[in-house]
Motif scaffolding. Sequence first.
Motif, mmCIF file in Angstrom:
data_model
loop_
_atom_site.group_PDB
_atom_site.id
_atom_site.type_symbol
_atom_site.label_atom_id
_atom_site.label_comp_id
_atom_site.label_asym_id
_atom_site.label_seq_id
_atom_site.Cartn_x
_atom_site.Cartn_y
_atom_site.Cartn_z
ATOM 1 N N ASP A 13 0.814 -1.221 0.000
ATOM 2 C CA ASP A 13 0.000 0.000 0.000
ATOM 3 C C ASP A 13 0.849 1.273 0.000
ATOM 4 O O ASP A 13 0.307 2.374 -0.172
ATOM 5 C CB ASP A 13 -0.890 0.049 1.255
ATOM 6 N N LEU A 14 2.144 1.150 0.222
ATOM 7 C CA LEU A 14 2.978 2.326 0.486
ATOM 8 C C LEU A 14 2.925 3.380 -0.612
ATOM 9 O O LEU A 14 2.810 4.573 -0.311
ATOM 10 C CB LEU A 14 4.423 1.910 0.766
ATOM 11 N N ASP A 15 2.983 2.998 -1.865
ATOM 12 C CA ASP A 15 2.947 4.008 -2.942
ATOM 13 C C ASP A 15 1.646 4.800 -2.912
ATOM 14 O O ASP A 15 1.656 6.036 -3.043
ATOM 15 C CB ASP A 15 3.143 3.354 -4.316
ATOM 16 N N GLN A 16 0.524 4.110 -2.717
ATOM 17 C CA GLN A 16 -0.757 4.817 -2.649
ATOM 18 C C GLN A 16 -0.834 5.700 -1.403
ATOM 19 O O GLN A 16 -1.366 6.806 -1.452
ATOM 20 C CB GLN A 16 -1.916 3.824 -2.657
ATOM 21 N N MET A 18 1.674 7.168 0.063
ATOM 22 C CA MET A 18 2.504 8.353 -0.182
ATOM 23 C C MET A 18 1.809 9.338 -1.126
ATOM 24 O O MET A 18 1.938 10.557 -0.951
ATOM 25 C CB MET A 18 3.880 7.950 -0.723
ATOM 26 N N THR A 19 1.057 8.842 -2.091
ATOM 27 C CA THR A 19 0.290 9.732 -2.968
ATOM 28 C C THR A 19 -0.724 10.519 -2.141
ATOM 29 O O THR A 19 -0.872 11.747 -2.308
ATOM 30 C CB THR A 19 -0.416 8.929 -4.075
ATOM 31 N N ARG A 43 8.510 8.877 3.353
ATOM 32 C CA ARG A 43 8.393 7.452 3.038
ATOM 33 C C ARG A 43 8.974 6.576 4.157
ATOM 34 O O ARG A 43 8.392 5.540 4.509
ATOM 35 C CB ARG A 43 9.085 7.177 1.698
ATOM 36 N N THR A 47 6.939 3.807 6.145
ATOM 37 C CA THR A 47 7.444 2.429 6.070
ATOM 38 C C THR A 47 7.559 1.842 7.473
ATOM 39 O O THR A 47 7.159 0.695 7.715
ATOM 40 C CB THR A 47 8.807 2.391 5.351
#
Length: 174
Positions: A13-16, A18-19, A43, A47
């Motif tokens: 899920d991290l990329d979403q 961060m968005t 990030r 994380t």
Amino acid sequence: MSNIYMRSAQPADLDQIMTIIDQAKALLKSDGSSQWQDGHPNRATLTEDIAQHHCWVLIVNGQLAGTATLIVGEEPTYQEIQAGNWADTQHPYATFHRIALSADFRGERLSDYFFSNLISQAYQQGVRHLRIDTHEQNQRMQHIVGIFGYQYRGIIYVNPTPDGKRLAYELNLD
């Protein structure tokens, strides 16, 4: 009616996340707030939140719509409070941090669902005392904590600069 629920965030899920955090940073900036304009949360922080199982996501109709961090335990920046005091200093508490909703879902009152779910999650973990802080220019968050019955308690500092000043709130459940 939408299908809305909260679950523990996963590394995928991290990329979403961060968005969503970047969208929230832009919104705060457009509101004239300096909160989150120094590169945090970043990030690495998110994380770590995910690795520690502190990060939660709000899912709406299968889409990631929000993120928040729920930490049960001592918050170092809450040890000293100015111009007020905590109502309860005897019991464990949970703190909400890094709350943000996707720009794709703004105006849908999802903060109500998210806060309710976060409070329920803390309650399920046996915590009856909740704390949160926000920048004095973050009117949106001040409004939300008021809706949920949080009481203003004083001022804390997330860092020793004038911009580190935050309004501190507490909610004590029976």
